[in-house]
Design an enzyme around this catalytic site. Sequence first.
Site, PDB file in Angstrom:
ATOM      1  N   CYS A 159      45.027  22.588 -10.600  1.00 13.46           N
ATOM      2  CA  CYS A 159      45.697  22.572  -9.293  1.00 13.46           C
ATOM      3  C   CYS A 159      46.996  21.769  -9.352  1.00 13.46           C
ATOM      4  O   CYS A 159      47.992  22.172  -8.759  1.00 13.46           O
ATOM      5  CB  CYS A 159      44.818  21.922  -8.223  1.00 13.46           C
ATOM      6  N   ASP A 160      46.972  20.633 -10.020  1.00 16.80           N
ATOM      7  CA  ASP A 160      48.069  19.663  -9.878  1.00 16.80           C
ATOM      8  C   ASP A 160      48.944  19.513 -11.119  1.00 16.80           C
ATOM      9  O   ASP A 160      49.962  18.816 -11.065  1.00 16.80           O
ATOM     10  CB  ASP A 160      47.484  18.277  -9.526  1.00 16.80           C
ATOM     11  N   CYS A 165      41.770  17.680 -10.784  1.00 18.33           N
ATOM     12  CA  CYS A 165      42.016  19.106 -11.032  1.00 18.33           C
ATOM     13  C   CYS A 165      43.375  19.334 -11.690  1.00 18.33           C
ATOM     14  O   CYS A 165      44.399  19.436 -11.001  1.00 18.33           O
ATOM     15  CB  CYS A 165      41.935  19.883  -9.719  1.00 18.33           C
TER      16      CYS A 165
END
Length: 332
Positions: free
Chosen positions: A144-145, A141
């Site tokens: 997300c990261d 992701c």
Amino acid sequence: MPEPDTTVHDVVIVGAGPAGLTAGLYASRGRLDTVILERNMAGGQIALTELVENYPGFPEGISGFDLSEKMKEQAKEFGADLREIQAVTGLERDPEAGCWTVITDQGPVRARSVILAPGREPRRSGIPGEAEFIGRGVSWCATCDGALYRGRTVAVVGGGDAAVEEGMFLTKFADKVYLVHRRDELRAQPIAQERCFANDKFELVWDSVPRRIDGDQMVEALEVENVKTGEMRSLPVNGVFMYIGQIPNTDWLKGVVELDESGYIVTDQLLRTSQAGVYACGDAHLNQLKQIVIATGEGALAAVQTEKYLDELACALPGAENAAGGSAAASA
Ligand code: NAP
């Protein structure tokens, strides 16, 4: 564990991505008593997409998370009951009660019809280091990261839309993005390829597959093999993002509805599965194109077909129930 739900609802929808949420919108607008089961309040894969540029109505693009939240809001506005679960483990027919039971970690949910929209999840490569370094440099992701990799170097594996688009997103943070692809041409849509080739932060590593992820506490290198020459190369990276395709979340449906050899749910053109009263839509359904716009269209169709099925059930004489859905997929 919440209080047991003893109601037999009109329809239970499994999955709250674009397909499930659109099915929920149409079903609740059709005044069906509608429950949508959402795993971890995740909103499906779309919620992890940084920018959606090809969903009509948003010429500037819209973040996948925002689009997902708007879809949830709209479904709830018309009465859909959105419930959070961690896992769905089974689907069972109760012939005596004339309904289906979806078994979840939060208890059973019963309904006279079911719409399956469980979506897909990222395929794992299985290479050494992949599982060991989850949360320590291995991710699926970028949204997300990605921000963790400001000023650093990452590798993205894959050549499809997800790899190229998420790799493009990572160039906002990382100084360098290796795109490791097993062939010498990308699968991604031309517009995504053009952007990738024009971005100086990308280094394309053609004809190469990942073999091992190395590091001490955190990821330090990705070993790749050139499939044409057999040459091994160690890419010095802080992060590895795997985008090598998706697998449908349908293990729990094995032996209940017809699946193809890859686990996709087989339906006819009206989205009827091999079981009467059970419909399927979205990415876990066997179709030609995995796009949000297709998922929403299928969600609408599945809900409208469900309404018709329930109307027919209500009109049918006792014993005529099974004729309403039939084994549609088999006759598709
Ligand atoms: P995908 O299109 O299936 O691409 C997977 C990529 O990974 C391919 O390039 C494939 O190589 C490679 N690959 C597969 N198995 C591999 C392995 N074991 N080792 C190394 N490489 C491997 O998957 P996706 O990119 O996740 O996209 C899924 C679907 O969602 C697609 O239909 C895509 O169009 C859609 N999508 C659309 C958008 C958009 O419209 N903006 C964004 C994201 C995704 P080969 O090319 O050699 O097969």
